[in-house]
Design an enzyme around this catalytic site. Structure first.
Site, PDB file in Angstrom:
ATOM      1  N   THR A  18      16.303  36.649 -86.229  1.00 53.18           N
ATOM      2  CA  THR A  18      15.819  35.466 -86.952  1.00 53.18           C
ATOM      3  C   THR A  18      14.655  34.775 -86.226  1.00 53.18           C
ATOM      4  O   THR A  18      14.084  33.824 -86.754  1.00 53.18           O
ATOM      5  CB  THR A  18      16.953  34.430 -87.148  1.00 53.18           C
ATOM      6  N   GLY A  19      14.316  35.245 -85.035  1.00 59.31           N
ATOM      7  CA  GLY A  19      13.236  34.635 -84.263  1.00 59.31           C
ATOM      8  C   GLY A  19      11.874  35.255 -84.590  1.00 59.31           C
ATOM      9  O   GLY A  19      11.762  36.171 -85.405  1.00 59.31           O
ATOM     10  N   ASP A  64      27.352  36.971 -81.274  1.00 56.76           N
ATOM     11  CA  ASP A  64      26.771  35.919 -80.435  1.00 56.76           C
ATOM     12  C   ASP A  64      26.769  36.415 -79.002  1.00 56.76           C
ATOM     13  O   ASP A  64      27.762  37.004 -78.545  1.00 56.76           O
ATOM     14  CB  ASP A  64      27.624  34.639 -80.565  1.00 56.76           C
ATOM     15  N   LEU A  65      25.665  36.155 -78.313  1.00 51.83           N
ATOM     16  CA  LEU A  65      25.553  36.612 -76.916  1.00 51.83           C
ATOM     17  C   LEU A  65      26.645  36.027 -76.030  1.00 51.83           C
ATOM     18  O   LEU A  65      26.933  36.541 -74.959  1.00 51.83           O
ATOM     19  CB  LEU A  65      24.190  36.219 -76.335  1.00 51.83           C
ATOM     20  N   ALA A  88      17.804  34.842 -77.138  1.00 53.13           N
ATOM     21  CA  ALA A  88      17.827  34.010 -75.923  1.00 53.13           C
ATOM     22  C   ALA A  88      17.600  32.561 -76.315  1.00 53.13           C
ATOM     23  O   ALA A  88      17.131  32.284 -77.425  1.00 53.13           O
ATOM     24  CB  ALA A  88      16.726  34.444 -74.953  1.00 53.13           C
ATOM     25  N   GLN A  89      17.917  31.645 -75.421  1.00 54.02           N
ATOM     26  CA  GLN A  89      17.448  30.262 -75.525  1.00 54.02           C
ATOM     27  C   GLN A  89      16.051  30.330 -74.922  1.00 54.02           C
ATOM     28  O   GLN A  89      15.887  30.524 -73.722  1.00 54.02           O
ATOM     29  CB  GLN A  89      18.387  29.340 -74.757  1.00 54.02           C
ATOM     30  N   SER A 131      10.246  37.997 -69.234  1.00 50.96           N
ATOM     31  CA  SER A 131       9.192  36.997 -69.461  1.00 50.96           C
ATOM     32  C   SER A 131       8.285  36.801 -68.251  1.00 50.96           C
ATOM     33  O   SER A 131       8.729  36.835 -67.096  1.00 50.96           O
ATOM     34  CB  SER A 131       9.866  35.659 -69.784  1.00 50.96           C
ATOM     35  N   GLU A 133       7.397  34.044 -67.403  1.00 53.57           N
ATOM     36  CA  GLU A 133       7.913  32.847 -66.730  1.00 53.57           C
ATOM     37  C   GLU A 133       8.611  33.202 -65.414  1.00 53.57           C
ATOM     38  O   GLU A 133       8.777  32.359 -64.542  1.00 53.57           O
ATOM     39  CB  GLU A 133       8.912  32.118 -67.632  1.00 53.57           C
ATOM     40  N   TYR A 155      15.119  28.459 -67.289  1.00 57.83           N
ATOM     41  CA  TYR A 155      14.813  29.581 -68.189  1.00 57.83           C
ATOM     42  C   TYR A 155      14.240  30.760 -67.391  1.00 57.83           C
ATOM     43  O   TYR A 155      14.692  31.899 -67.538  1.00 57.83           O
ATOM     44  CB  TYR A 155      13.812  29.132 -69.265  1.00 57.83           C
TER      45      TYR A 155
END
Ligand code: NAP
Ligand code: G4F
Length: 343
Positions: A18-19, A64-65, A88-89, A131, A133, A155
C-alpha cells in the site's frame, strides 16, 4: 490458495504494497507476468488508493510485521518465489516519537520475515529495503556499499539492524537475501509528510489559492533524490542474479531542500519571499546533513542506472500536484481534514 496453471509464472509477495514503492513494484511485476500478492495489515478504513488500479491483477493477504505467525501464514498461503520486504515505519521524525515501535516494525520486523522464510522455504529469494539513512553523519562522500554506518535517528538505527540481519541470514543460512541500500526516491505517490511531496503538494495548494505559505524546517539538508519507479526495478534486478549481494541505489547527485523548493516555486511561477516560512519545530533532534550515493556496483553488476534527473523529478511532481489539487477542488475532496495532514 490455488496456484496458477502456468508453470513458468513466478510468484512474488510484497510487504508494504500500500506504500509508494509497493505500488510501483506491484505494477512492474505484473508487467513482467508475475502473480503478485501484497501483504496488508487490517485498518479501520480502506487504504488501497495507490493500488486501486491494480485491483484485478494483484491479490491481498493479511499480515503484520509485528505478528510472526501472520508472516508464516502469508508465506504458506502465497508460496512465493520472491519476497520483497518493503513494509516499515518510514517517517524519520515519527521514529523519535515512537522509537520502540519503529524498532519493532523497521528492525525486528525484518528478522521476523527472514525467520519465516527460513522456516517455510529457504529457497525463497528475499529483498530488504535498506536505507541511506544508515550512513547518517558519515564523513565519506559519495557513499557506497563499504561506507561505515553512523545512523542519526531511531529509524536509521533500526534500518542498520535490518540490513545486518539480512547479510547475516545470507552468510549463516545461505538464504538468497539481498539488501538494497536505497537513497531517497520520490514520486507523485510519495506520502504528503515527506519533504518533496510536502513541497509539490504545498505549491499546488498555493497556486490554486487554497494556502498562502509553505512551512519548512532545515532547508540546507542535502539529499540524493531519484524517481521511485526506477528504484523498484533495481529491487527486482537484485533477485534475478546468480548470487545474492547488497547494492547502493542512487543517482550520484546531491541537492539541498532549498534547491528543491526554488525549482518547484519557479515551475509554478511563485516566489520564495511571498510563500516560504521557517518553523523551528520542524528541525530534527539530529540531522543527516548530506547524502550522495555511488551506485557504480549496481551499474556494473545489475546494469541499472537512473534516468530521471533532479529538475525533471521536481517538475513532474509539481505538475502532478497541480492537477491533483485541481481535481480535489472539483470533486470537493479538499477538506479541512485533508489539509491538516500536510504538516
Ligand atoms: P511508505 O510509502 O511509507 O510505505 C510503507 C509501507 O509499510 C505501507 O504499505 C505500510 O502499510 C507498511 N507497513 C508499515 N508498518 C507495517 C506493519 N507493521 N506491518 C505491515 N505493513 C506495514 O514507504 P516507501 O517510501 O514505499 O518505502 C518502502 C520501503 O523502502 C520502506 O521499507 C522504506 O523504509 C524503504 N526506503 C524508502 C526510501 C524512500 O526514499 N522512499 C529510501 C530508503 C528506504 P500501511 O499503508 O498500512 O501504513
Ligand atoms: O523527506 P524527508 O522527511 O526524508 P528523509 O528524512 O531523508 O527520509 C526519507 O529518505 C530515507 C532515505 O535516506 C528513507 F529511508 C526514509 O524512509 C524516508 O523515505 O526529509 C528530507 C530532508 C531532511 O533533512 C529534513 O530535515 O528534508 C528536511 N526538511 C526540511 N523541512 C523537512 C522539512 N522534512 C520534512 N519531512 N518536512 C519538512 O517540513
Amino acid at each position: 490458495m490455488e496456484r496458477s496453471a502456468s508453470a513458468v509464472m513466478k510468484t512474488a509477495l510484497i510487504t508494504g504494497i500500500t506504500g509508494q514503492d509497493g505500488s510501483y513494484l506491484a505494477e512492474f511485476l505484473v508487467s513482467k507476468g508475475y502473480r503478485v500478492f501484497g501483504m496488508v495489515r487490517r485498518t479501520s478504513s480502506e487504504n488501497l488508493w495507490r493500488v486501486h488500479h491494480l485491483h484485478d491483477r494483484i491479490e491481498l493477504v493479511f499480515g503484520d510485521l509485528l505478528d510472526q505467525n501472520s508472516l508464516i501464514s502469508a508465506l504458506k498461503q502465497t508460496e512465493p518465489d520472491e519476497v520483497y520486504n518493503l513494509a516499515a515505519q518510514t517517517f524519520v521524525p515519527t521514529s523519535w516519537n515512537q522509537p520502540v515501535l519503529t524498532g519493532e516494525f523497521t528492525g525486528l520486523g525484518v528478522t521476523k520475515m527472514l525467520e519465516a522464510v527460513r522456516f517455510i522455504n529457504p529457497k525463497i529469494r528475499f529483498f530488504q529495503a535498506s536505507s541511506s539513512e544508515m550512513f547518517g553523519s558519515t564523513g565519506d562522500f559519495p557513499q557506497n556499499e563499504k561506507t561505515p554506518f553512523h545512523p542519526r535517528s531511531p529509524y536509521g538505527a533500526a534500518k542498520a539492524y535490518g540490513h545486518h540481519m539480512t547479510v547475516n541470514y545470507r552468510e549463516s543460512y545461505g538464504l538468497f537475501a539481498c539488501s538494497g541500500i536505497l537513497f531517497n526516491h520520490e514520486s507523485p505517490r510519495r506520502g504528503l509528510e515527506f519533504v518533496t511531496r510536502k513541497i509539490s503538494y504545498g505549491v499546488g495548494l498555493i497556486k490554486h489559492g487554497i494556502r498562502r505559505t509553505l512551512t519548512l524546517g532545515n532547508v540546507d539538508a542535502r539529499r540524493d533524490w531519484g524517481y521511485a519507479p526506477e528504484y523498484v526495478e533495481a529491487m527486482w534486478m537484485m533477485l534475478q542474479q546468480d548470487s545474492a549481494d547488497d547494492y547502493v541505489i542512487a543517482t550520484g547527485e546531491t541537492h539541498s531542500v532549498r534547491e528543491f523548493v526554488e525549482r518547484a516555486l519557479t515551475r509554478a511561477g511563485l516566489s520564495w519571499e511571498d510563500h516560504v516560512e521557517f518553523d523551528p519545530r520542524l528541525v530534527r533532534p539530529a540531522e543527516v546533513d548530506k547524502l550522495v550515493g555511488d551506485a557504480s556496483k549496481a551499474k556494473q553488476v545489475l546494469g541499472w542506472k537512473p534516468t530521471t534527473r533532479f529538475a525533471e523529478l521536481v517538475d513532474l511532481m509539481v505538475d502532478a500536484d497541480m492537477d491533483q489539487v485541481q481535481s480535489e477542488i472539483e470533486s470537493g475532496e479538499i477538506s479541512r481534514t485533508r489539509l491538516t495532514t500536510v504538516r
